[in-house]
Scaffold this active site. Structure first.
Site, PDB file in Angstrom:
ATOM      1  N   CYS A 147      -8.002  10.486  10.919  1.00  0.00           N
ATOM      2  CA  CYS A 147      -9.118  10.336  10.000  1.00  0.00           C
ATOM      3  C   CYS A 147      -9.416   8.807  10.092  1.00  0.00           C
ATOM      4  CB  CYS A 147      -8.884  10.548   8.559  1.00  0.00           C
ATOM      5  SG  CYS A 147      -8.349  12.243   8.376  1.00  0.00           S
TER       6      CYS A 147
HETATM    7  N1  COA Z   1      -7.092  28.903  -4.110  1.00  0.00           N
HETATM    8  C1  COA Z   1      -6.432  29.379  -5.289  1.00  0.00           C
HETATM    9  N2  COA Z   1      -5.452  28.714  -6.009  1.00  0.00           N
HETATM   10  C2  COA Z   1      -4.811  27.957  -4.788  1.00  0.00           C
HETATM   11  C3  COA Z   1      -5.346  27.692  -3.575  1.00  0.00           C
HETATM   12  C4  COA Z   1      -6.486  28.349  -3.341  1.00  0.00           C
HETATM   13  N3  COA Z   1      -6.918  28.065  -2.186  1.00  0.00           N
HETATM   14  N4  COA Z   1      -4.621  26.925  -2.984  1.00  0.00           N
HETATM   15  C5  COA Z   1      -3.397  26.453  -3.850  1.00  0.00           C
HETATM   16  N5  COA Z   1      -3.735  27.210  -5.078  1.00  0.00           N
HETATM   17  C6  COA Z   1      -2.810  27.266  -6.381  1.00  0.00           C
HETATM   18  C7  COA Z   1      -1.404  27.145  -5.800  1.00  0.00           C
HETATM   19  O1  COA Z   1      -0.697  28.270  -5.507  1.00  0.00           O
HETATM   20  C8  COA Z   1      -0.730  26.219  -6.878  1.00  0.00           C
HETATM   21  O2  COA Z   1      -0.581  27.389  -7.906  1.00  0.00           O
HETATM   22  P1  COA Z   1       0.807  27.234  -9.062  1.00  0.00           P
HETATM   23  O3  COA Z   1       0.589  25.910  -9.543  1.00  0.00           O
HETATM   24  O4  COA Z   1       0.480  28.407  -9.725  1.00  0.00           O
HETATM   25  O5  COA Z   1       1.941  27.306  -8.170  1.00  0.00           O
HETATM   26  C9  COA Z   1      -1.976  25.548  -7.615  1.00  0.00           C
HETATM   27  O6  COA Z   1      -3.121  25.985  -6.769  1.00  0.00           O
HETATM   28  C10 COA Z   1      -1.687  24.012  -7.124  1.00  0.00           C
HETATM   29  O7  COA Z   1      -1.502  24.023  -5.647  1.00  0.00           O
HETATM   30  P2  COA Z   1      -1.324  22.577  -4.661  1.00  0.00           P
HETATM   31  O8  COA Z   1      -1.076  22.975  -3.447  1.00  0.00           O
HETATM   32  O9  COA Z   1      -0.206  21.826  -5.591  1.00  0.00           O
HETATM   33  O10 COA Z   1      -2.838  21.854  -5.015  1.00  0.00           O
HETATM   34  P3  COA Z   1      -3.234  20.458  -5.238  1.00  0.00           P
HETATM   35  O11 COA Z   1      -3.574  20.443  -6.473  1.00  0.00           O
HETATM   36  O12 COA Z   1      -2.275  19.593  -4.705  1.00  0.00           O
HETATM   37  O13 COA Z   1      -4.409  20.303  -4.259  1.00  0.00           O
HETATM   38  C11 COA Z   1      -5.092  19.580  -1.979  1.00  0.00           C
HETATM   39  C12 COA Z   1      -4.476  20.565  -3.034  1.00  0.00           C
HETATM   40  C13 COA Z   1      -4.928  19.856  -0.596  1.00  0.00           C
HETATM   41  C14 COA Z   1      -6.526  19.774  -2.321  1.00  0.00           C
HETATM   42  C15 COA Z   1      -4.562  18.239  -2.623  1.00  0.00           C
HETATM   43  O14 COA Z   1      -3.289  18.175  -2.408  1.00  0.00           O
HETATM   44  C16 COA Z   1      -5.143  17.170  -1.740  1.00  0.00           C
HETATM   45  O15 COA Z   1      -6.089  16.623  -1.632  1.00  0.00           O
HETATM   46  N6  COA Z   1      -4.196  16.273  -0.936  1.00  0.00           N
HETATM   47  C17 COA Z   1      -4.659  15.262  -0.309  1.00  0.00           C
HETATM   48  C18 COA Z   1      -5.363  15.672   1.137  1.00  0.00           C
HETATM   49  C19 COA Z   1      -5.916  14.831   1.991  1.00  0.00           C
HETATM   50  O16 COA Z   1      -6.275  13.919   1.791  1.00  0.00           O
HETATM   51  N7  COA Z   1      -5.633  14.860   2.945  1.00  0.00           N
HETATM   52  C20 COA Z   1      -5.763  13.978   4.278  1.00  0.00           C
HETATM   53  C21 COA Z   1      -6.358  15.097   5.437  1.00  0.00           C
HETATM   54  S1  COA Z   1      -6.921  14.145   6.619  1.00  0.00           S
END
Ligand code: COA
Length: 378
Positions: free
Chosen positions: A156
């Site tokens: 990135c």
């Molecule tokens: N639809 C519905 N629910 C979902 C889901 C989806 N697609 N994906 C995850 N969930 C649920 C999970 O099961 C979890 O449920 P629970 O609390 O009942 O267990 C809840 O949502 C939270 O999941 P989590 O994985 O902890 O989500 P999050 O709030 O961390 O968000 C990201 C996920 C990926 C958006 C976030 O972690 C993020 O942006 N991280 C940084 C990513 C980044 O910058 N990456 C760089 C890439 S270059």
């Protein structure tokens, strides 16, 4: 030492849009089929049932509403769930070169230049479509550039690291003008069958032209300073590569052959790293964060950007101070901060300061402090 300027920028946007609702409908159809096909094993407790995705979650967790892709049919077919792209002959331009040339042509037009005015091309992207020859050399050929080209990858942060490499080369006289171009086909490395990340990425290509500031003819941005940093982490990783066929299982459909991340850890670890990096970079250049007119941040996650913006500025930035484009484009890897820059910079006044900042796998973080120069105010 020459002063260096960004004199043009361009964004190639693919024609196909996928909305969250379309994406979720495909994902949920895939899940229903998977659960039906594996019903006995799920009942026996040997396979875990898959859960549905939701548009509401995606918008809330990421800020993403749409993404552009080079191929929509394959991605939205529950039996395929990846882009399907035509095999091109070796005598045709490759798809990455084609996207890159479009973005470069826009950047050259904005700067009032042609390929004949350019000395080098850097294709800085997260993935390259083949091992060699470098895509940059192909772009160089297609644009009629007499000079050299090379590919580089810092995930990135490829664009900002590429801008630093180009700036240093122009500053020291290796080249007079360099195109840094970021063709990103993120749809091809995304695992569209993984609920945790299937919504994250989109495709795009961005380009900037860097030249000696003294050669700039129109409005431009002087590059005041660049800074890059990296620190090893496995929290964003893709194990695909040229050793694939040497592994015992051939690894054809293994999960780690696509983008993988530990999103929570990335969130927690990258935020302090980036805010500190930006604060130190500004401080070392005697620039008060409050004196910045604009921050063009990497576009991965809205909450993450809001947090970084607030930390750096000491208050919540306005959408004008810190524009986001990820609701429309999703995460486009290295291109995200450059889309934002290209689409939200023309209004800045003479003397206004801004910072481009990217961050991602590696970990890597790159920042570029720029100052607006209006040609008629010089
Ligand atoms: N639809 C519905 N629910 C979902 C889901 C989806 N697609 N994906 C995850 N969930 C649920 C999970 O099961 C979890 O449920 P629970 O609390 O009942 O267990 C809840 O949502 C939270 O999941 P989590 O994985 O902890 O989500 P999050 O709030 O961390 O968000 C990201 C996920 C990926 C958006 C976030 O972690 C993020 O942006 N991280 C940084 C990513 C980044 O910058 N990456 C760089 C890439 S270059």
């Amino acid at each position: 030492m020459h002063s260096v300027a960004i004199t043009g920028s361009g964004v190639f946007t693919p024609k196909n849009i996928i909305t969250n609702d379309e994406l979720v409908a495909t994902f949920n159809a895939y899940v229903d089929q998977f659960n039906a096909d594996n019903a006995a094993a799920i009942d026996a407790g040997t396979v875990n049932a898959l859960a549905h995705s939701s548009s509401d979650f995606i918008t809330k967790a990421s800020g993403i509403e749409n993404r552009f892709v080079m191929n929509k049919d394959g991605v939205l077919d529950p039996a395929i769930m990846h882009p399907t792209l035509r095999q091109r002959s070796d005598d045709e331009p490759g798809i990455m070169a084609e996207m890159a040339v479009d973005a470069c042509t826009q950047a050259l037009l904005q700067a009032g230049r042609t390929g004949a005015d350019v000395d080098a091309v850097i294709v800085a992207a997260s993935n390259h479509e083949r091992a060699y020859p470098a895509v940059a050399v192909e772009v160089q050929d297609l644009l009629g550039i007499n000079g050299f080209g090379f590919d580089m990858n810092v995930a990135c942060s490829s664009a900002t690291f590429g801008i630093q490499a180009a700036t240093d080369m122009i500053r020291t006289g290796t080249a007079r003008a360099i195109l840094v171009v970021n063709p990103e086909i993120c749809s091809a490395h995304l695992e569209w069958r993984d609920r945790d990340c299937h919504f994250i990425f989109g495709d795009v290509a961005t380009a900037v032209l860097l030249e000696r500031a003294e050669d700039a003819t129109g409005d431009h941005f002087v590059v005041k300073s660049t800074r890059c940093a990296s620190q090893f982490s496995n929290n964003i990783r893709n194990n695909d590569g040229f050793l694939r066929r040497t592994r015992p299982d051939g690894m054809n459909d293994r999960r780690d052959m696509q983008f993988m991340q530990n999103g929570r850890k990335v969130f927690k670890e990258v935020l302090p790293m980036v805010s500190q990096h930006m604060a130190d970079h500004l401080d070392d250049n005697d620039i008060e964060a409050t004196g910045l007119k604009r921050m063009w941040l990497h576009q991965a996650n809205k909450t993450m950007n809001d947090f970084i913006g607030k930390k750096v500025l000491g208050r919540t930035p306005t959408p004008t101070e810190q524009p986001n484009i990820l609701q429309d484009y999703a995460n486009t890897s290295s291109a995200g901060s450059i889309i934002t820059f290209s689409q939200n910079s023309a209004d800045l006044d003479h003397g206004d300061l801004g910072i481009i900042c990217s961050f991602g796998a590696g970990y890597s973080v790159g920042s570029v402090i720029v100052q607006r120069v209006r040609a008629n105010k010089e």
